[in-house]
Structures are given as structure tokens and as C-alpha cells.
Design an enzyme around this catalytic site. Structure first.
Site, PDB file in Angstrom:
ATOM      1  N   GLY A 127      39.226  38.695  39.925  1.00 45.42           N
ATOM      2  CA  GLY A 127      40.658  38.657  39.766  1.00 45.42           C
ATOM      3  C   GLY A 127      41.167  37.394  39.623  1.00 45.42           C
ATOM      4  N   ASP A 128      42.647  37.350  39.871  1.00 39.70           N
ATOM      5  CA  ASP A 128      43.162  36.072  39.839  1.00 39.70           C
ATOM      6  C   ASP A 128      43.192  35.011  41.052  1.00 39.70           C
ATOM      7  OD1 ASP A 128      44.893  37.641  41.039  1.00 39.70           O
ATOM      8  OD2 ASP A 128      46.812  37.051  40.104  1.00 39.70           O
ATOM      9  N   THR A 184      45.917  41.807  47.849  1.00 41.86           N
ATOM     10  CA  THR A 184      45.613  40.235  48.287  1.00 41.86           C
ATOM     11  C   THR A 184      46.635  39.912  49.274  1.00 41.86           C
ATOM     12  OG1 THR A 184      45.041  40.197  45.933  1.00 41.86           O
ATOM     13  CG2 THR A 184      45.734  38.260  47.156  1.00 41.86           C
ATOM     14  N   GLY A 227      45.483  41.008  38.598  1.00 39.73           N
ATOM     15  CA  GLY A 227      45.100  39.858  38.191  1.00 39.73           C
ATOM     16  C   GLY A 227      44.530  39.718  36.749  1.00 39.73           C
ATOM     17  N   ARG A 233      33.324  41.210  39.203  1.00 42.05           N
ATOM     18  CA  ARG A 233      34.683  41.197  38.438  1.00 42.05           C
ATOM     19  C   ARG A 233      35.539  39.942  39.362  1.00 42.05           C
ATOM     20  NH1 ARG A 233      40.023  41.812  41.055  1.00 42.05           N
ATOM     21  NH2 ARG A 233      41.483  42.317  39.297  1.00 42.05           N
ATOM     22  N   THR A 266      50.181  38.573  43.209  1.00 46.70           N
ATOM     23  CA  THR A 266      49.326  39.681  43.736  1.00 46.70           C
ATOM     24  C   THR A 266      49.414  40.878  42.565  1.00 46.70           C
ATOM     25  OG1 THR A 266      51.085  40.636  45.005  1.00 46.70           O
ATOM     26  CG2 THR A 266      49.902  38.961  46.104  1.00 46.70           C
TER      27      THR A 266
END
Ligand code: ASP
Length: 324
Positions: free
Chosen positions: A195-196, A165, A219, A193, A216
């Protein structure tokens, strides 16, 4: 004034620093910088040329947060658009919502005239194809994509280990803090899905009264620990940025089971002090920083801490063969 990005932010930080120096608002400067990373074809975990999911499709996530208003804009699982960070920014400015996903996010992107494009290139297409032929059973290949995907998602990976990321944190001339993130997430992830990066409070948070944080790496870990919000809250409770990040690392030690891997926590306080800590990080983990008075952005090594052995990571690392 300050701008801090992770290792993948290299192609954008110069422009962000230039804009900040010219008096731009932090979010404008961040959006411009993140767009350059999304355009950078050598960064294969952000924007175009990001690695695909299990079905061979690139799904992009991005977010922005304005630390003055605590307004956010986040986009998850966006397909077919080149600049998710700008879609997230427009969401912040135009809609009474904070997060859009999938079809709805694409509908909004079309509506605002966001730039559409093919997110795959020949290299990512052939990497996915090699994975498909080597890892998917003959029976599943026959009925693909109408198969149970569960057994394949356990090795989801950032195929270029240690690259991920992009995250940007800015303190502008007005003393306003803001954050931005953009990613294609884990390669070979289960479709849908998130992630954060689009989850405000996990992958990023900015509050001009105290500080900002963005993460990064896995997540799955920062979602469970609420890491970015926690770091800013710890600063509100009186901790220094260094103590706040150390406390968030302690929170991660409580995570049991699930995906335990690498996470890098990037944080700044409202005075421009910063801390970057790579949990289970690699020696090459670094970040880019530009502060008022510096001629150009410079790279610095992250502080590395270890919280556990990551046995399943070994199989995931082996998956990098498909990214060659
Ligand atoms: N944080 C990103 C995610 O979980 C991935 C990464 O930074 O490598 O999607």
C-alpha cells in the site's frame, strides 16, 4: 511541540507525547509510540494480529522519515517480525538504501536482531479459514495455493471498516518534523501488494522546512496521486495546511477507475497548524492530537469530504463477516 496520529494511534500517542515533552527527538518518540500500536492486539490492522493476505499470511509495511535530512527508511511485505517500524528506523540509520521488501527485509530484520514472532492469532486464523471455505471454489481449494489469485483480490478490505494503518506526525522541541507509519495493509490483499504506508511521498512525507503529511485508507489512491509529497509541496508553494490538503483532495478527483475508496489525509505545518480530512470518510473518523500545554492527547473529528460513489465497496463491506 505536537504529535498527531490517526484513530488507531490511541495506544501510542500518550508515550510519544511524554517523550516529546521530555525533550526526545521526534523520530525516537514516534518509533516508541508506533511500537505500542504494533503491540496492541485490539488494533487488527497494524503489527501482530493484523489481517492476513489471500494466502493467509500477514505481511507488514512500515516507514519513517526524518524531516531534517529527508532520510527515510521503509519496509514492505515483511513477514514474521513484530516491529516493522523499528526495522524501518534501523534501515534509515544503517543502510545506504531507503526501501527494503520481502525476503531482503526479513534478512535485514534477522541481521539486526529484530524481535521475531507469530503475527497471526486464533481469531485471524479462523477468519481466514472461514473466508477460504466460503469464497474459494472447490477446484481451487484442491490445488491451493497453486491457483490464479486474481479473482479473489478484488474484495481486499480493511475488514473493520474505518480502522486502518497507524500514522504518526511529530514536531519536536527543536522544530524538527518527522513521520512514521505501520500497517498490515488490506486484509485478503494479493500477496506482495504494497500500500502507501512504505511508499514515501504517497503515504507519508516530512520536510522540517515546510510540513509533514501521512495518509490512511486506500493506498492505491495516494500512490496514484502522490498525496503526501503533494501536500508538503503545496505548503512550500505558499498554501496553508488547510489549502494544501484541499488541493490534494482535488487531485484525487482526477483518479478514474481502479480502487476508489476512503483516504484520510493528516497534515501539519512547521508552525504546528494541522488539518485532517477524510475523503469519502465516515462520521466516526477521528484523529488524536497532543500539543504543548495540553494535559493529555484528545480526539477530534476529521473533516469529511466526498469525491465519488464507491460501488465495489459494498461487496468489500460484506466481507467483514469473516472478521467477526
Ligand atoms: N493505507 C493502508 C494501505 O493501503 C491501509 C489502510 O490505511 O487501511 O495499505
Amino acid at each position: 511541540m505536537l504529535i498527531l496520529t490517526n484513530n488507531e494511534g490511541k495506544s501510542g500517542i500518550g508515550e510519544t507525547a511524554r517523550l516529546l515533552q521530555a525533550g526526545a527527538a521526534g523520530l525516537d518518540a514516534i518509533e516508541a509510540g508506533v511500537r505500542l500500536v504494533e503491540d496492541d492486539e485490539t488494533v487488527r490492522t497494524v503489527g501482530r494480529c493484523g489481517w492476513p493476505n489471500l494466502l493467509g499470511e500477514v505481511e507488514l509495511d512500515a516507514s519513517v522519515m526524518d524531516g531534517d535530512t529527508l532520510r527515510t527508511g521503509a519496509i514492505g511485505g515483511l513477514k514474521g517480525f513484530l516491529h516493522p517500524v523499528s526495522v524501518a528506523r534501523q534501515l534509515l540509520q544503517r543502510l545506504p538504501h531507503e526501501l527494503l521488501i520481502g525476503e531482503g527485509a526479513a534478512h535485514f530484520a534477522r541481521e539486526i536482531g529484530a524481535e521475531a514472532g507469530d503475527l497471526m492469532d486464533e481469531r485471524s486464523r479462523s477468519a481466514w479459514r472461514r473466508w477460504f471455505l466460503a469464497e474459494v471454489t472447490q477446484a481451487d481449494q484442491q490445488t491451493w495455493p497453486d491457483v490464479a489469485l486474481e479473482k479473489y483480490c478484488h474484495n481486499a478490505i480493511d475488514p473493520e471498516i474505518g480502522r486502518d494503518t497507524t500514522v504518526f506526525l511529530a514536531l519536536d522541541a527543536n522544530g524538527s518534523l518527522s513521520s512514521g507509519t505501520s500497517t498490515s495493509g488490506w486484509g485478503w490483499k494479493y500477496p506482495g501488494r504494497l500500500g502507501d504506508s512504505p511508499v514515501i511521498g504517497a503515504g507519508s512525507y516530512a520536510d522540517s522546512r515546510y510540513g509533514a503529511c501521512a495518509c490512511t485508507g486506500a493506498g492505491e489512491m495516494t500512490i496514484r496521486a502522490g498525496t503526501a509529497r503533494a501536500v508538503v509541496l503545496y505548503m512550500k508553494m505558499g498554501m496553508s495546511v488547510e489549502q494544501a490538503v484541499a488541493e490534494a483532495v482535488e487531485d484525487m478527483r482526477a483518479l478514474k477507475g481502479g480502487l476508489i475508496s476512503r483516504v484520510t489525509i493528516h497534515a501539519v505545518d512547521k508552525h504546528g497548524n494541522h488539518q485532517v480530512t477524510a475523503v469519502n470518510g465516515l462520521p466516526e473518523n477521528h484523529y488524536w492530537l497532543w500539543k504543548e500545554g495540553m494535559a493529555a492527547p484528545e480526539a477530534f473529528p476529521a473533516h469529511i469530504v466526498s469525491i465519488s460513489d464507491d460501488e465495489p465497496q459494498k461487496k468489500r463491506v460484506a466481507m467483514t463477516v469473516y472478521a467477526q
